[in-house]
Design a protein around this motif. Structure first.
Motif, PDB file in Angstrom:
ATOM      1  N   ARG A 114      11.485   6.350  -8.405  1.00 11.57           N
ATOM      2  CA  ARG A 114      10.147   6.951  -8.514  1.00 11.57           C
ATOM      3  C   ARG A 114      10.127   8.067  -9.556  1.00 11.57           C
ATOM      4  NH1 ARG A 114       9.882   6.883  -2.022  1.00 11.57           N
ATOM      5  NH2 ARG A 114       9.200   4.711  -1.787  1.00 11.57           N
ATOM      6  N   SER A 132       3.945   5.866   2.816  1.00  9.47           N
ATOM      7  CA  SER A 132       4.195   7.282   2.574  1.00  9.47           C
ATOM      8  C   SER A 132       4.294   8.081   3.854  1.00  9.47           C
ATOM      9  CB  SER A 132       3.079   7.869   1.710  1.00  9.47           C
ATOM     10  OG  SER A 132       1.848   7.693   2.355  1.00  9.47           O
ATOM     11  N   TYR A 143       5.164   6.161  -6.799  1.00  7.92           N
ATOM     12  CA  TYR A 143       5.420   5.957  -5.371  1.00  7.92           C
ATOM     13  C   TYR A 143       5.235   4.495  -4.994  1.00  7.92           C
ATOM     14  CZ  TYR A 143       5.946   7.077  -0.492  1.00  7.92           C
ATOM     15  OH  TYR A 143       6.424   7.132   0.797  1.00  7.92           O
ATOM     16  N   GLU A 144       4.201   3.873  -5.530  1.00  6.24           N
ATOM     17  CA  GLU A 144       3.932   2.458  -5.234  1.00  6.24           C
ATOM     18  C   GLU A 144       5.055   1.558  -5.734  1.00  6.24           C
ATOM     19  OE1 GLU A 144       1.764   0.569  -3.790  1.00  6.24           O
ATOM     20  OE2 GLU A 144      -0.022   1.762  -3.365  1.00  6.24           O
ATOM     21  N   GLN A 145       5.520   1.809  -6.952  1.00  2.00           N
ATOM     22  CA  GLN A 145       6.423   0.878  -7.630  1.00  2.00           C
ATOM     23  C   GLN A 145       7.899   1.149  -7.371  1.00  2.00           C
ATOM     24  OE1 GLN A 145       5.274   0.967 -11.794  1.00  2.00           O
ATOM     25  NE2 GLN A 145       3.100   0.890 -11.239  1.00  2.00           N
ATOM     26  N   ALA A 179       1.303   8.630  -8.169  1.00  2.00           N
ATOM     27  CA  ALA A 179       0.899   7.569  -7.246  1.00  2.00           C
ATOM     28  C   ALA A 179       1.507   6.234  -7.644  1.00  2.00           C
ATOM     29  CB  ALA A 179      -0.621   7.474  -7.204  1.00  2.00           C
ATOM     30  N   SER A 201       0.817  -1.212   0.000  1.00  2.29           N
ATOM     31  CA  SER A 201       0.000   0.000   0.000  1.00  2.29           C
ATOM     32  C   SER A 201       0.851   1.261   0.000  1.00  2.29           C
ATOM     33  CB  SER A 201      -0.905   0.006   1.234  1.00  2.29           C
ATOM     34  OG  SER A 201      -1.501   1.268   1.385  1.00  2.29           O
ATOM     35  N   MET A 202       0.503   2.195  -0.847  1.00  6.10           N
ATOM     36  CA  MET A 202       1.206   3.476  -0.887  1.00  6.10           C
ATOM     37  C   MET A 202       1.032   4.209   0.438  1.00  6.10           C
ATOM     38  SD  MET A 202       0.548   6.701  -3.356  1.00  6.10           S
ATOM     39  CE  MET A 202      -1.035   7.024  -2.605  1.00  6.10           C
TER      40      MET A 202
END
Length: 443
Positions: free
Chosen positions: A118, A7, A109-111, A106, A2-3
């Motif tokens: 990023r 974060s 940031y997730e990957q 988004a 989960s982002m």
């Protein structure tokens, strides 16, 4: 993964607010369109694709609703099921651009495992040729309120998220300490310019070109142009001194030419900040204490003024290269003098007109000449980088692609630079050039 679990609070706040705001505005817009049956959803996407292309080619105020409707397979009457007018169509295109940026940030940031990755993912996703055509946010002042404020707020929050990526990288130790705002805007400028540059440089936009230019942006932004680590550079020329010219106020011909020059410079500044369609002749004349009638005394119409702004711009862009060749001793020094002078000029009070959407609205005779001048300056800048590679002062790189994308770093300066910015134009150019000399990544 989960982002939101990963974060920081600031990133969550920025992204979550932006995502909700985009969703809220998008829902409001779509509630005025036909019910979201698959056929209508596809038609809407085709409509926005074609509109974005025309906005990038002609400028927001010059798009043809008839042409867009025809390309989307709609009648003029059917078009009004989706949009109310040209301004509404532009708003929906700009909204889609902001939404895409939010989604790409988004996903990045997730990957991404760290800030460098990023930024790479975000840049690659944004410039992917497989993505829908996005309208460059060049004419937000063409929009009425509150749409203008909505787009500017969404865009600002996306830039702040990109700044947070860079700040996180500094904290992680993968990005060297840098001015995060200028770094984020430099990257954004190169990305925006890449989506438009093929028109100005007579190239065919496509998957191969996008990949090449994306690679050049990331190479330059991460690792810079200098061959040696921690390279220092001091620009020997101040653009104000370079461009100031004396005139005799009692000489009628010189006084007339000076008035024209002041109007052209003021128009260039206004067009850079508000977009060609967002700045009116009233705005331009008022900025120099003149009347609209005075503008028509010296220029046939708005297009005549725009044409003279481009002529002045290319004179300045060419002069900057001439000065760099004369003042620099290596390919690296000459390349950086070009960059520094352009950054100074765009950050100053009388910038050259930036190369922006609307090229196809320029009369054909002038358009062909402007494209040729763009090509000539591009090739000269490429030659300087190649010289630097040969003399060992520049890192081995794709000189042609780097010379193309680097122009975006200064061309977009006036789009975000506040009126009361803390740095002088020379200081801002110093800061931006340090990013392009050594890159942001810790080598």
């Amino acid at each position: 993964m989960s982002m939101f679990a990963l974060s920081g609070d600031k990133f969550v706040e920025l992204f979550d607010f932006n995502a909700k705001l985009v969703c809220m505005v998008k829902t409001s817009v779509e509630s005025q369109a036909p019910a979201k049956r698959p056929k209508h959803a596809v038609k809407r996407q085709i409509l926005l694709d074609e509109a974005a292309r025309q906005i990038n080619d002609r400028g927001a105020g010059a798009v043809s609703l008839n042409d867009i409707a025809e390309c989307a397979g709609l009648s003029r009457n059917a078009l009004y099921y989706y949009v109310t007018d040209r301004a509404d169509l532009t708003f929906q295109c700009y909204l889609r651009t902001c939404e895409a940026a939010t989604e790409n940030l988004a996903a990045a940031y997730e990957q991404g495992r760290d800030a460098i990755e990023r930024i790479r993912i975000y840049t690659e996703r944004t410039l992917s040729f497989d993505q829908p055509t996005l309208a460059a946010l060049c004419d937000p002042d063409f929009l009425p309120e509150p749409h203008r404020a909505t787009i500017l707020d969404l865009h600002r929050r996306n830039i702040e998220t990109l700044e947070n990526f860079i700040q996180d990288g500094i904290s992680e130790g993968v990005i060297r300490p840098t001015h995060t705002e200028i770094a984020a805007q430099t990257l954004h400028g190169m990305i925006n310019w890449t989506q438009l540059s093929h028109k100005w440089l007579n190239q065919k936009d496509g998957n191969a070109l996008r990949k090449r230019l994306t690679g050049a942006i990331l190479d330059l932004f991460f690792f810079g142009l200098a061959a040696s680590e921690g390279k220092k550079f001091s620009c020997p020329v101040d653009v104000v001194t370079l461009t100031t010219r004396p005139f005799n106020a009692f000489d009628r011909a010189q006084a007339t030419q000076e008035k024209i020059a002041q109007l052209v410079a003021a128009a260039s500044r206004m067009f850079n900040r508000r977009g060609i369609d967002g700045a009116s002749l009233d705005d331009i004349s008022a900025s120099v204490g003149a009347t609209k009638g005075a503008v028509y005394h010296y220029f046939d119409d708005k297009m005549d003024l725009i044409t003279q702004c481009y002529e002045r711009a290319f004179d300045l862009y060419s002069m900057f290269v001439d000065v760099a060749v004369a003042q620099g001793t290596t390919g690296f020094e000459r390349s950086m003098i070009v960059m520094h002078l352009n950054s100074q000029a765009q950050a100053g009070p009388t910038p050259p007109l930036m190369l922006q959407p609307g090229l196809l609205s320029v009369p054909e005779s002038h358009r062909a000449r402007f494209v040729q001048q763009s090509l000539d300056i591009w090739r000269r800048c490429e030659a300087l980088i190649r010289q630097g590679i040969e003399d060992g002062t520049c890192r081995p790189c794709d000189a042609r692609a780097v010379s193309s994308v680097s122009a975006g770093s200064f061309l977009w300066l006036h789009k975000w630079l506040p009126e009361d910015y803390a740095l002088t134009p020379f200081q801002l150019a110093d800061t931006q050039c340090r990013i392009l000399i050594n890159g942001i990544a810790c080598r």
